[in-house]
Design an enzyme around this catalytic site. Sequence first.
Site, PDB file in Angstrom:
ATOM      1  N   LYS A 201      23.108  22.476  -6.482  1.00  0.00           N
ATOM      2  CA  LYS A 201      24.519  22.578  -6.820  1.00  0.00           C
ATOM      3  C   LYS A 201      24.745  23.426  -8.061  1.00  0.00           C
ATOM      4  O   LYS A 201      25.843  23.886  -8.342  1.00  0.00           O
ATOM      5  CB  LYS A 201      25.089  21.158  -7.097  1.00  0.00           C
ATOM      6  CG  LYS A 201      24.940  20.204  -5.962  1.00  0.00           C
ATOM      7  CD  LYS A 201      25.343  18.788  -6.453  1.00  0.00           C
ATOM      8  CE  LYS A 201      24.689  17.762  -5.605  1.00  0.00           C
ATOM      9  NZ  LYS A 201      24.858  16.395  -6.194  1.00  0.00           N
ATOM     10  N   GLY A 202      23.667  23.605  -8.822  1.00  0.00           N
ATOM     11  CA  GLY A 202      23.785  24.167 -10.172  1.00  0.00           C
ATOM     12  C   GLY A 202      24.408  25.545 -10.242  1.00  0.00           C
ATOM     13  O   GLY A 202      25.068  25.886 -11.231  1.00  0.00           O
TER      14      GLY A 202
ATOM     15  N   GLU B 210      20.948  32.001  -8.510  1.00  0.00           N
ATOM     16  CA  GLU B 210      20.332  30.799  -9.084  1.00  0.00           C
ATOM     17  C   GLU B 210      20.934  30.530 -10.458  1.00  0.00           C
ATOM     18  O   GLU B 210      21.286  31.461 -11.187  1.00  0.00           O
ATOM     19  CB  GLU B 210      18.822  31.012  -9.270  1.00  0.00           C
ATOM     20  CG  GLU B 210      17.952  30.384  -8.200  1.00  0.00           C
ATOM     21  CD  GLU B 210      17.853  28.857  -8.291  1.00  0.00           C
ATOM     22  OE1 GLU B 210      18.752  28.208  -8.871  1.00  0.00           O
ATOM     23  OE2 GLU B 210      16.887  28.320  -7.756  1.00  0.00           O
TER      24      GLU B 210
ATOM     25  N   ASP C  57      12.898  28.088 -13.880  1.00  0.00           N
ATOM     26  CA  ASP C  57      12.094  27.360 -14.863  1.00  0.00           C
ATOM     27  C   ASP C  57      10.612  27.568 -14.504  1.00  0.00           C
ATOM     28  O   ASP C  57      10.034  28.601 -14.835  1.00  0.00           O
ATOM     29  CB  ASP C  57      12.538  25.895 -14.806  1.00  0.00           C
ATOM     30  CG  ASP C  57      11.901  25.006 -15.836  1.00  0.00           C
ATOM     31  OD1 ASP C  57      11.377  25.517 -16.821  1.00  0.00           O
ATOM     32  OD2 ASP C  57      11.923  23.765 -15.658  1.00  0.00           O
TER      33      ASP C  57
ATOM     34  N   LYS D  15      13.946  30.582 -18.058  1.00  0.00           N
ATOM     35  CA  LYS D  15      13.084  29.903 -19.045  1.00  0.00           C
ATOM     36  C   LYS D  15      11.665  30.405 -18.814  1.00  0.00           C
ATOM     37  O   LYS D  15      10.789  29.689 -18.314  1.00  0.00           O
ATOM     38  CB  LYS D  15      13.134  28.395 -18.775  1.00  0.00           C
ATOM     39  CG  LYS D  15      13.800  27.598 -19.867  1.00  0.00           C
ATOM     40  CD  LYS D  15      13.507  26.127 -19.673  1.00  0.00           C
ATOM     41  CE  LYS D  15      14.712  25.344 -19.301  1.00  0.00           C
ATOM     42  NZ  LYS D  15      14.405  23.911 -19.092  1.00  0.00           N
TER      43      LYS D  15
ATOM     44  N   PHE E 124      15.911  21.896 -22.646  1.00  0.00           N
ATOM     45  CA  PHE E 124      16.683  21.476 -21.476  1.00  0.00           C
ATOM     46  C   PHE E 124      18.161  21.741 -21.730  1.00  0.00           C
ATOM     47  O   PHE E 124      18.725  21.292 -22.710  1.00  0.00           O
ATOM     48  CB  PHE E 124      16.458  19.992 -21.172  1.00  0.00           C
ATOM     49  CG  PHE E 124      16.894  19.641 -19.789  1.00  0.00           C
ATOM     50  CD1 PHE E 124      16.045  19.845 -18.711  1.00  0.00           C
ATOM     51  CD2 PHE E 124      18.171  19.149 -19.551  1.00  0.00           C
ATOM     52  CE1 PHE E 124      16.467  19.555 -17.417  1.00  0.00           C
ATOM     53  CE2 PHE E 124      18.595  18.862 -18.260  1.00  0.00           C
ATOM     54  CZ  PHE E 124      17.740  19.062 -17.189  1.00  0.00           C
ATOM     55  N   VAL E 125      18.771  22.500 -20.824  1.00  0.00           N
ATOM     56  CA  VAL E 125      20.168  22.891 -21.026  1.00  0.00           C
ATOM     57  C   VAL E 125      21.062  22.310 -19.928  1.00  0.00           C
ATOM     58  O   VAL E 125      20.618  22.081 -18.799  1.00  0.00           O
ATOM     59  CB  VAL E 125      20.322  24.433 -21.075  1.00  0.00           C
ATOM     60  CG1 VAL E 125      19.709  24.998 -22.341  1.00  0.00           C
ATOM     61  CG2 VAL E 125      19.714  25.104 -19.841  1.00  0.00           C
TER      62      VAL E 125
ATOM     63  N   ASP F 189      23.132  20.388 -14.723  1.00  0.00           N
ATOM     64  CA  ASP F 189      23.316  18.959 -14.981  1.00  0.00           C
ATOM     65  C   ASP F 189      22.083  18.311 -15.587  1.00  0.00           C
ATOM     66  O   ASP F 189      20.985  18.867 -15.557  1.00  0.00           O
ATOM     67  CB  ASP F 189      23.599  18.240 -13.657  1.00  0.00           C
ATOM     68  CG  ASP F 189      22.328  18.097 -12.797  1.00  0.00           C
ATOM     69  OD1 ASP F 189      21.652  19.117 -12.583  1.00  0.00           O
ATOM     70  OD2 ASP F 189      22.014  16.970 -12.384  1.00  0.00           O
TER      71      ASP F 189
ATOM     72  N   ARG G 203      27.998  18.963 -15.742  1.00  0.00           N
ATOM     73  CA  ARG G 203      28.160  20.228 -15.026  1.00  0.00           C
ATOM     74  C   ARG G 203      29.435  20.972 -15.414  1.00  0.00           C
ATOM     75  O   ARG G 203      29.508  22.191 -15.322  1.00  0.00           O
ATOM     76  CB  ARG G 203      28.196  20.000 -13.500  1.00  0.00           C
ATOM     77  CG  ARG G 203      26.878  19.567 -12.907  1.00  0.00           C
ATOM     78  CD  ARG G 203      26.950  19.684 -11.385  1.00  0.00           C
ATOM     79  NE  ARG G 203      25.907  18.926 -10.707  1.00  0.00           N
ATOM     80  CZ  ARG G 203      24.697  19.390 -10.458  1.00  0.00           C
ATOM     81  NH1 ARG G 203      24.341  20.592 -10.854  1.00  0.00           N
ATOM     82  NH2 ARG G 203      23.809  18.649  -9.818  1.00  0.00           N
TER      83      ARG G 203
END
Length: 175
Positions: free
Chosen positions: A44-45, A100, A104, A132, A153-154, A160, A166
């Site tokens: 979903k990001g 995307e 990561d 990242k 971590f963002v 999320d 979000r």
Amino acid sequence: MQETGRSLRVLITEREIQQRVRELAEAIDRDYPEGILYLVGVLKGAAIFLADLVRAVRRPVRLDFIGISSYGAAKTSSGEVRLTKDLDVSIAGAHVLVVEDIVDTGLTLRYLLRLLSSRQPRSLRVVALLDKRERRVCEVPVDYVGFVIPDQFVVGYGLDYAEDYRGLRDICVLE
Ligand code: IMP
């Protein structure tokens, strides 16, 4: 900034994101020849990034979405990748640009690129808002990168932590 008891520090502002999205769109407009271009958002990001990107590009595009399971409620990669929603259309013969939110370890993208390339698109590229890079465990090609960020971590702008955050307009480090 404070939300659900954790502290958030702004890493990339809304304004910086919007500027960079315009630049990425210009590069995409420049690079792609005629022909159908599918922007494939990874749920979903990437939904919010895709929504802004599709309005910033000038060439005609079509949209589709693919769902991949990621971390669930944990902050570290399990290495397991699962398809939760497939594309609605055939991409055979079409230019495909995977959209995307963040790359990561690269495991998700590797899985996705293998899957999509087996369907014979005319071309297959990737645009990722965040990279990242130092966390990479497998080499994956990322053709367009918004921002290279450190190993933190963002959240926000679609990203999320356990489904929270979000809707933040900035990209923030969750501390
Ligand atoms: P990878 O397979 O390790 O490259 O992870 C890719 C996916 O993990 C992304 O599409 C995100 O859903 C999630 N992810 C990785 N890093 C972060 C982060 O810092 N914040 C939120 N989600 C992340």
